[in-house]
Every structure is written in structure tokens, then in C-alpha cells.
Design a protein around this motif. Structure first.
Motif, PDB file in Angstrom:
ATOM      1  N   LEU A   1       1.048  -1.211   0.092  1.00  0.00           N
ATOM      2  CA  LEU A   1       0.056  -0.028   0.559  1.00  0.00           C
ATOM      3  C   LEU A   1       0.778   1.594   0.110  1.00  0.00           C
ATOM      4  O   LEU A   1       0.541   2.032  -0.704  1.00  0.00           O
ATOM      5  CB  LEU A   1      -1.003  -0.012   1.516  1.00  0.00           C
ATOM      6  N   ALA A   2       1.950   1.202   0.687  1.00  0.00           N
ATOM      7  CA  ALA A   2       2.977   2.307   0.776  1.00  0.00           C
ATOM      8  C   ALA A   2       3.371   2.943  -0.416  1.00  0.00           C
ATOM      9  O   ALA A   2       3.646   3.753  -1.112  1.00  0.00           O
ATOM     10  CB  ALA A   2       3.629   1.921   1.936  1.00  0.00           C
ATOM     11  N   LEU A   3       3.667   1.831  -0.917  1.00  0.00           N
ATOM     12  CA  LEU A   3       4.455   2.053  -2.433  1.00  0.00           C
ATOM     13  C   LEU A   3       3.527   2.243  -3.994  1.00  0.00           C
ATOM     14  O   LEU A   3       3.703   3.264  -4.101  1.00  0.00           O
ATOM     15  CB  LEU A   3       5.411   0.629  -2.742  1.00  0.00           C
ATOM     16  N   ALA A   4       2.525   1.666  -3.764  1.00  0.00           N
ATOM     17  CA  ALA A   4       1.795   1.491  -4.854  1.00  0.00           C
ATOM     18  C   ALA A   4       0.475   3.285  -4.300  1.00  0.00           C
ATOM     19  O   ALA A   4       0.835   4.737  -5.851  1.00  0.00           O
ATOM     20  CB  ALA A   4       0.357   1.398  -4.985  1.00  0.00           C
ATOM     21  N   SER A   5       0.050   3.999  -3.601  1.00  0.00           N
ATOM     22  CA  SER A   5      -0.397   5.128  -2.852  1.00  0.00           C
ATOM     23  C   SER A   5       1.057   6.201  -2.726  1.00  0.00           C
ATOM     24  O   SER A   5       0.530   7.400  -3.618  1.00  0.00           O
ATOM     25  CB  SER A   5      -0.666   4.905  -0.941  1.00  0.00           C
ATOM     26  N   SER A   6       2.368   5.954  -2.011  1.00  0.00           N
ATOM     27  CA  SER A   6       2.969   7.218  -2.659  1.00  0.00           C
ATOM     28  C   SER A   6       3.496   6.956  -3.818  1.00  0.00           C
ATOM     29  O   SER A   6       3.876   8.516  -4.328  1.00  0.00           O
ATOM     30  CB  SER A   6       4.383   6.565  -1.892  1.00  0.00           C
ATOM     31  N   ALA A   7       3.879   6.371  -4.630  1.00  0.00           N
ATOM     32  CA  ALA A   7       3.597   6.359  -6.288  1.00  0.00           C
ATOM     33  C   ALA A   7       2.685   7.549  -7.012  1.00  0.00           C
ATOM     34  O   ALA A   7       3.212   7.916  -7.517  1.00  0.00           O
ATOM     35  CB  ALA A   7       4.285   5.310  -6.996  1.00  0.00           C
ATOM     36  N   ASN A   8       1.276   7.079  -6.671  1.00  0.00           N
ATOM     37  CA  ASN A   8       0.298   8.113  -7.427  1.00  0.00           C
ATOM     38  C   ASN A   8       0.597   9.380  -6.376  1.00  0.00           C
ATOM     39  O   ASN A   8      -0.014  10.776  -7.905  1.00  0.00           O
ATOM     40  CB  ASN A   8      -1.262   7.453  -6.775  1.00  0.00           C
ATOM     41  N   ILE A   9       0.521   9.380  -4.757  1.00  0.00           N
ATOM     42  CA  ILE A   9       1.123  10.933  -5.024  1.00  0.00           C
ATOM     43  C   ILE A   9       2.779  11.840  -5.129  1.00  0.00           C
ATOM     44  O   ILE A   9       2.456  12.947  -5.719  1.00  0.00           O
ATOM     45  CB  ILE A   9       0.897  11.262  -3.643  1.00  0.00           C
ATOM     46  N   GLY A  10       2.986  10.674  -5.055  1.00  0.00           N
ATOM     47  CA  GLY A  10       4.425  11.087  -5.638  1.00  0.00           C
ATOM     48  C   GLY A  10       4.334  12.195  -7.310  1.00  0.00           C
ATOM     49  O   GLY A  10       5.279  13.046  -8.048  1.00  0.00           O
ATOM     50  N   SER A  11       4.365  11.276  -8.097  1.00  0.00           N
ATOM     51  CA  SER A  11       3.740  11.654  -9.524  1.00  0.00           C
ATOM     52  C   SER A  11       3.013  12.646  -9.783  1.00  0.00           C
ATOM     53  O   SER A  11       3.535  13.105 -11.396  1.00  0.00           O
ATOM     54  CB  SER A  11       3.547  10.444 -10.275  1.00  0.00           C
ATOM     55  N   ALA A  12       2.630  13.227  -8.794  1.00  0.00           N
ATOM     56  CA  ALA A  12       1.468  14.437  -9.117  1.00  0.00           C
ATOM     57  C   ALA A  12       1.882  15.776  -9.517  1.00  0.00           C
ATOM     58  O   ALA A  12       1.917  16.123  -9.676  1.00  0.00           O
ATOM     59  CB  ALA A  12       0.925  15.042  -8.200  1.00  0.00           C
ATOM     60  N   ALA A  13       4.027  15.628  -9.251  1.00  0.00           N
ATOM     61  CA  ALA A  13       4.404  17.116  -8.672  1.00  0.00           C
ATOM     62  C   ALA A  13       5.361  17.373 -10.600  1.00  0.00           C
ATOM     63  O   ALA A  13       5.983  18.012 -10.611  1.00  0.00           O
ATOM     64  CB  ALA A  13       5.144  16.480  -8.131  1.00  0.00           C
ATOM     65  N   THR A  14       5.033  16.209 -11.283  1.00  0.00           N
ATOM     66  CA  THR A  14       5.733  16.681 -12.656  1.00  0.00           C
ATOM     67  C   THR A  14       4.787  16.584 -13.887  1.00  0.00           C
ATOM     68  O   THR A  14       3.962  15.521 -13.325  1.00  0.00           O
ATOM     69  CB  THR A  14       6.961  15.768 -12.301  1.00  0.00           C
ATOM     70  N   PRO A  15       5.131  17.105 -15.228  1.00  0.00           N
ATOM     71  CA  PRO A  15       4.701  16.287 -16.064  1.00  0.00           C
ATOM     72  C   PRO A  15       4.457  15.596 -16.404  1.00  0.00           C
ATOM     73  O   PRO A  15       3.987  14.418 -17.429  1.00  0.00           O
ATOM     74  CB  PRO A  15       4.942  17.487 -17.269  1.00  0.00           C
ATOM     75  N   ILE A  16       6.117  14.288 -16.121  1.00  0.00           N
ATOM     76  CA  ILE A  16       6.407  12.449 -16.595  1.00  0.00           C
ATOM     77  C   ILE A  16       6.324  12.176 -15.442  1.00  0.00           C
ATOM     78  O   ILE A  16       6.494  11.008 -15.924  1.00  0.00           O
ATOM     79  CB  ILE A  16       7.895  13.513 -16.761  1.00  0.00           C
ATOM     80  N   GLY A  17       5.374  12.016 -14.616  1.00  0.00           N
ATOM     81  CA  GLY A  17       5.022  11.574 -13.362  1.00  0.00           C
ATOM     82  C   GLY A  17       4.180  10.628 -13.577  1.00  0.00           C
ATOM     83  O   GLY A  17       4.247   9.792 -13.202  1.00  0.00           O
ATOM     84  N   ASN A  18       3.317  10.663 -14.735  1.00  0.00           N
ATOM     85  CA  ASN A  18       1.963   9.699 -15.244  1.00  0.00           C
ATOM     86  C   ASN A  18       1.086  10.528 -16.119  1.00  0.00           C
ATOM     87  O   ASN A  18       1.143  11.581 -16.713  1.00  0.00           O
ATOM     88  CB  ASN A  18       1.034   9.237 -14.167  1.00  0.00           C
ATOM     89  N   PRO A  19       0.681   9.165 -17.003  1.00  0.00           N
ATOM     90  CA  PRO A  19       0.354  10.009 -18.690  1.00  0.00           C
ATOM     91  C   PRO A  19      -0.968  11.351 -18.374  1.00  0.00           C
ATOM     92  O   PRO A  19      -0.732  11.980 -19.070  1.00  0.00           O
ATOM     93  CB  PRO A  19      -0.413   8.730 -18.604  1.00  0.00           C
ATOM     94  N   GLN A  20      -1.848  11.318 -16.975  1.00  0.00           N
ATOM     95  CA  GLN A  20      -2.186  12.443 -17.046  1.00  0.00           C
ATOM     96  C   GLN A  20      -1.948  13.809 -17.248  1.00  0.00           C
ATOM     97  O   GLN A  20      -1.772  14.682 -17.513  1.00  0.00           O
ATOM     98  CB  GLN A  20      -3.903  12.259 -16.328  1.00  0.00           C
ATOM     99  N   ASN A  21      -0.901  13.414 -16.582  1.00  0.00           N
ATOM    100  CA  ASN A  21       0.135  15.083 -16.396  1.00  0.00           C
ATOM    101  C   ASN A  21       0.828  14.851 -17.622  1.00  0.00           C
ATOM    102  O   ASN A  21       0.529  16.470 -17.823  1.00  0.00           O
ATOM    103  CB  ASN A  21       1.369  14.981 -15.542  1.00  0.00           C
TER     104      ASN A  21
END
Length: 542
Positions: free
Chosen positions: A146-166
Motif C-alpha cells: 500500500l505504501a508503494l502504490a499510494s506514494s507512487a501516485n502522490i509523488g507522480s503528481a509533482a511533475t508532467p512526466i510522473g504519469n500519463p494524465q499529467n
């Protein structure tokens, strides 16, 4: 925008419904074709039903987003080959002070790596590390996953290359990498801290379990597995000491390869070699003849001696030529060995630092505001060139199905927008969703949370993004709110984010470490975490 004709509205809604079902439930029994084929089917139906024209469908595909996505995936592949994620995995267990310290490290490393390498990549390469560390410390893997998945989602919000929607938001809004990072970074940092505290509070008892003495040996074995874990090791040529047969066979091959470039013609050499055998017979004949006949004249003896000396000189010359051939073959082998050693030394000493330097250069270029798509592609090409080898093995690891999925999704969403349904719904909601007041932000956040878990992340951005930004006084803040809420919404349920599904599947399929992260166990933590972190982050968005 007014609604289109009834025929377009109905047919466009049917095409979108098929796309949604196959995207959210890729193994649906009546049509188990998967997400990629479902995306293409939805886009094709939009054209077949004449909701949009073929030209509109082609124009709907955003090449900048595809280029940026492709470039970042290639860079991630080379970083994986350069052992970046292996080093990140080692940080998880380096001088650990217990289970609580481990879960803090998982949250921190997962968030940082996701911001730079995308959340999906981080989850793919770190899940097995987390399982091994949990086994090493005799702890249940549930809170760590849970720590891995949830923190990955939160951390990816910070940059445009963090996730596809960004990626979509950064391209559509034309917000630079630096402004995007500065706008969401405070919310991301606070979100990771709050997420870690929630994990510690909810699983304090599980994290307080002391290890049994009989598990010490298992811990040592697990630690060795963690340190030796590798995901896709690069295959480098190695030169070891040959045995005599291998060495001789190598010499024969090299002799055949080097024969065309010899300075002495091979035909002349063969003639000399062939002459050695009859020349020895001639010598024996001359010697026997000299013993049988004592009456041979001095002139005949001198002639025989001349013939014998000439034959000996030719024999010596042929032996020298043969020795030169073998020496040349040996030098060729040693030269090839030297090249292998040089290539291996380059791979070992210089290649990895160059990969890291190119990645840092890419991030700096993004921060200063260069075109994100071309920057990522340039970095990917630089890594291919520096590899000094065939790039096909690395390119084969790129998820081309994801790129095709995006193409189909762009066409499907464009077709649904042409029906006028999204704009009509937003016209109804716009007065209540103004971001200049708390109630408006709250309503907007709830709408994004619900749609993100029902219609998936990127379609939600494509459907709502333009309308939300156009109706806001501060367009940049509206885009950043959409990016933050949409990304954190992925923690609400197991199906809310691709990163969650990746962690679940990777954990279930891990050899000898398999663990099933259920939907309800994720929901138990996901709902309070998502609501609290979303609310706190909205107050920090700049």
C-alpha cells in the motif's frame, strides 16, 4: 456548444460506452480483447458511426504527448539497465532500523522515483524488492505494498512526466515543467508525509511485531536476494580463458577471416608448402645417389650441393611464412580480445555515469522550459548512441500497446466531445464549480474523484480539462487542481490507477513471494487516505 443531432448523440454514447467497458474491464467475458483493442474499437466506431470524419480522427491524435511518452519510456529502460532501480532497492534495506523505518523509506523512495521515472515504472521495478524486504524482516507485505502504490501516485503528481494524465495536462495547458513542479511540489511533499503517517497509524501493531530468532537465517538469505536482485540485466560479451580446443578453433576461424588481407599471396605460400615434401625426397635421393656412386664428378657434387641448399632455403622460407601466419592469427585474436575488454571496460566504468548524466541533462532541459516532447526523444536517442550496440533489445521493452491505446483514446474522446454532451453537462455544473471559492473547489474535486474512478484517469482529463480551464479566472491553477485531484484519486480504489493494478499483479505473480492485495483491503486504506490528502493538497496548490 449545443447538442449534436440525436443520431450522433446516441451512436457516440454507444461508442464511448464500449470504450469504457473494455478499458475498465479488459477481460469482460463477451469481448475479452483487452484495453488496447478496446480503445481502437471505440475510436473506429466513432468514425464508422460518422460522429467524426477520418480527418478529424487523425487530427485528434496528439503527437507531442505520444513523443513525450515514448521518450520517457526509453529513458526508463536505459536507467533500469544502468541499475538505477537496483540502487534504489538497496536504499530500502541499507542500515534499516526496523519496520517503521522501512515503511517511511518505501514511501519516500516510491514518491521520488515516480516523479522522475513515472509511477508505473517505479511500481514495476520496486514491487518485488518490497516483497523481499518484508520477508527479510518477517513482516506482512500488505502495508508495504500500500505504501508503494499510494506514494507512487502522490509523488507522480509533482511533475508532467510522473504519469500519463499529467503529460496530457502539461501539453494541453502549455505549462512549463518548472512552473508545474513549483505549483504542485508543496502539496506532494505534504501528501507523502500525511500518507506515511496514516500508514503508521493504521498498521502500527503489524509494524511492531518482533522478529523471531529462528528467522535470522532467513533474514540473511533474503538480504542476499535483495542485494542480488536484477530486473533485466544487459547482456555484455565476456572473454574468459579458452581451453586448448577453444583456442585452436578460434585461431582457425580468425585465420580464415584474415587470409584475404595477407601481404603474401596465398597461392605462392601453398606452392612453397607443397614443394617441401618433394624437396625432401630429392634431398634423400641426392644423398643416396652420392653414397652409391663414388665416381661422380666434382661438378656433379657441386650441382647437388646447390640443389640441396636451395631446397633447404625454400623449406626455411616456407616455415617462416607458416610461423608468420600463426603469429598473425594470434595477434588477430588478441586484438579482438582487446576490443572486447575495451567495450566491457566502457560499459563498466563510463556507460552508467553517462546514462545518469543524460537523464540529469534531460531534467534540466525540462526545467528551463525546452519542448518536453523533443527533449525526451533527444535524451532517448543519446542513450541509444552511447550504448554502442543494437538498440532493438531496449526498444522492445517500450510499451507500444500503451501508445496505441492513447491513439484510440484520443479519437474516442474527440468523437464524444463532438456530440456536445460534455460541454452541456459542464454548462450545468459551471456555476457551482468556480475555483475562486471553497464550495466550488469542493464540488469540482468530488466530480473529478468520481469520474476518475468510473471513467479512468486520462479520459477524465480530456473530457473535463478544457472546460474547467476555460471557465476559471486562473487557468493555470485550474489545470493544476485537475492534475492533483485526478492523480490522488487513483488511491481511492484498486481500479483507480494503473500503478495500483501493477503492484497487485506484480505481487501476485512474484515467484515464491506471491501475495494477493485484495480490492477491499485496498479500499479500507484508500478512501480515508484519498479524501484527507486531496483536501490538504488543495490548500497548497499555487
Amino acid at each position: 456548444m449545443v447538442l449534436a443531432s440525436s443520431e450522433k448523440v446516441v451512436l457516440g454514447s454507444i461508442a464511448l460506452a464500449i470504450f469504457w467497458v473494455l478499458t475498465v474491464f479488459p477481460t469482460v467475458p463477451f469481448l475479452p480483447v483487452g484495453r488496447t483493442a478496446g480503445s481502437l474499437l471505440g475510436g473506429m466506431l466513432m468514425v464508422i458511426f460518422r460522429v467524426i470524419t477520418p480527418d478529424q480522427a487523425y487530427r485528434a491524435i496528439d503527437l507531442q504527448i505520444l513523443g513525450l511518452l515514448f521518450g520517457t519510456m526509453v529513458v526508463s529502460v536505459y536507467l533500469e539497465r544502468a541499475d538505477m532501480f537496483k540502487y534504489l532497492g538497496k536504499l530500502l534495506s541499507w542500515k534499516s532500523r526496523g519496520a517503521k523505518d522501512l515503511i517511511c523509506r518505501v514511501c519516500l523512495i516510491s514518491a521520488i522515483s515516480s516523479a522522475v521515472f513515472t509511477n508505473a515504472t517505479s511500481c514495476v521495478v520496486l514491487t518485488e524488492f518490497v516483497l523481499k524486504i518484508a520477508k527479510q524482516h518477517n513482516l506482512p507485505p500488505h502495508p508495504f505494498l500500500l505504501a508503494l502504490a499510494s506514494s507512487a501516485n502522490i509523488g507522480s503528481a509533482a511533475t508532467p512526466i510522473g504519469n500519463p494524465q499529467n503529460l496530457v495536462i502539461a501539453i494541453k495547458s502549455k505549462i512549463s515543467f518548472g512552473k508545474f513542479l513549483i505549483g504542485i511540489l508543496p502539496a506532494m511533499i505534504m501528501g507523502v508525509i500525511v500518507n506515511t503517517l496514516l500508514l503508521l497509524c493504521m498498521y502500527w501493531k503489524l509494524l511492531s511485531i518482533e522478529k523471531d530468532e529462528e528467522d535470522v537465517a532467513a533474514e540473511l538469505i533474503a538480504e542476499e536476494e535483495v542485494n542480488s536482485h536484477r530486473f533485466s540485466p544487459a547482456t555484455m560479451s565476456r572473454f574468459t580463458s579458452f581451453n586448448s580446443q577453444e583456442w585452436n578453433s578460434r585461431l582457425e576461424v580468425m585465420a580464415v577471416q584474415s587470409s584475404p588481407s595477407m601481404s603474401i599471396p596465398m597461392g605462392h605460400v601453398e606452392n612453397l608448402r607443397n614443394r617441401t615434401i618433394p624437396s625432401e625426397n630429392e634431398i634423400q635421393g641426392v644423398l643416396s645417389g652420392s653414397l652409391e656412386s663414388a665416381s661422380i664428378s666434382n661438378a656433379s657434387k657441386e650441382a647437388a650441393n646447390d640443389v640441396s641448399s636451395q631446397v633447404k632455403e625454400e623449406t626455411i622460407l616456407s616455415k617462416r611464412i607458416s610461423s608468420m601466419d600463426r603469429l598473425r592469427d594470434v595477434l588477430s585474436v588478441l586484438s579482438s580480445v582487446g576490443k572486447d575488454d575495451l567495450t566491457r571496460s566502457w560499459k563498466k566504468m563510463l556507460w552508467k555515469p553517462c546514462v545518469y548524466l543524460v537523464t540529469i541533462g534531460m531534467l534540466i532541459a525540462l526545467l528551463v522550459g525546452l519542448n518536453m516532447s523533443w527533449t525526451a526523444i533527444t535524451a532517448a536517442l543519446a542513450l541509444m548512441v552511447l550504448d554502442f550496440g543494437d538498440a532493438r533489445p531496449s526498444l522492445e521493452k517500450v510499451s507500444y500497446s500503451l501508445l496505441v491505446f492513447f491513439c484510440g483514446m484520443f479519437i474516442t474522446v474527440e468523437g464524444f466531445n463532438e456530440t456536445g454532451i460534455p460541454s452541456t453537462l459542464w454548462d450545468f455544473m459551471e456555476p457551482y464549480s468556480k475555483i475562486d471559492r471553497v464550495s466550488g473547489i469542493t464540488i469540482l474535486a468530488v466530480v473529478i474523484l468520481v469520474m476518475s474512478n468510473l471513467a479512468s484517469n486520462v479520459p477524465t482529463v480530456l473530457l473535463l480539462g478544457a472546460q474547467v480551464a476555460a471557465s476559471a479566472a486562473d487557468e493555470k491553477k485550474a489545470w493544476l487542481i485537475l492534475a492533483w485531484v485526478r492523480t490522488v484519486a487513483g488511491n481511492l480504489s484498486l481500479l483507480g490507477s494503473a500503478a495500483n493494478i501493477i503492484v497487485c499483479e506484480q505481487a501476485r505473480q512474484a515467484p515464491q513471494l506471491g501475495y494477493n492485495l485484495s480490492f477491499w483491503s485496498h479500499l479500507k486504506f484508500g478512501v480515508p487516505s484519498t479524501l484527507i490528502i486531496t483536501a490538504i493538497g488543495l490548500t497548497l496548490i499555487r
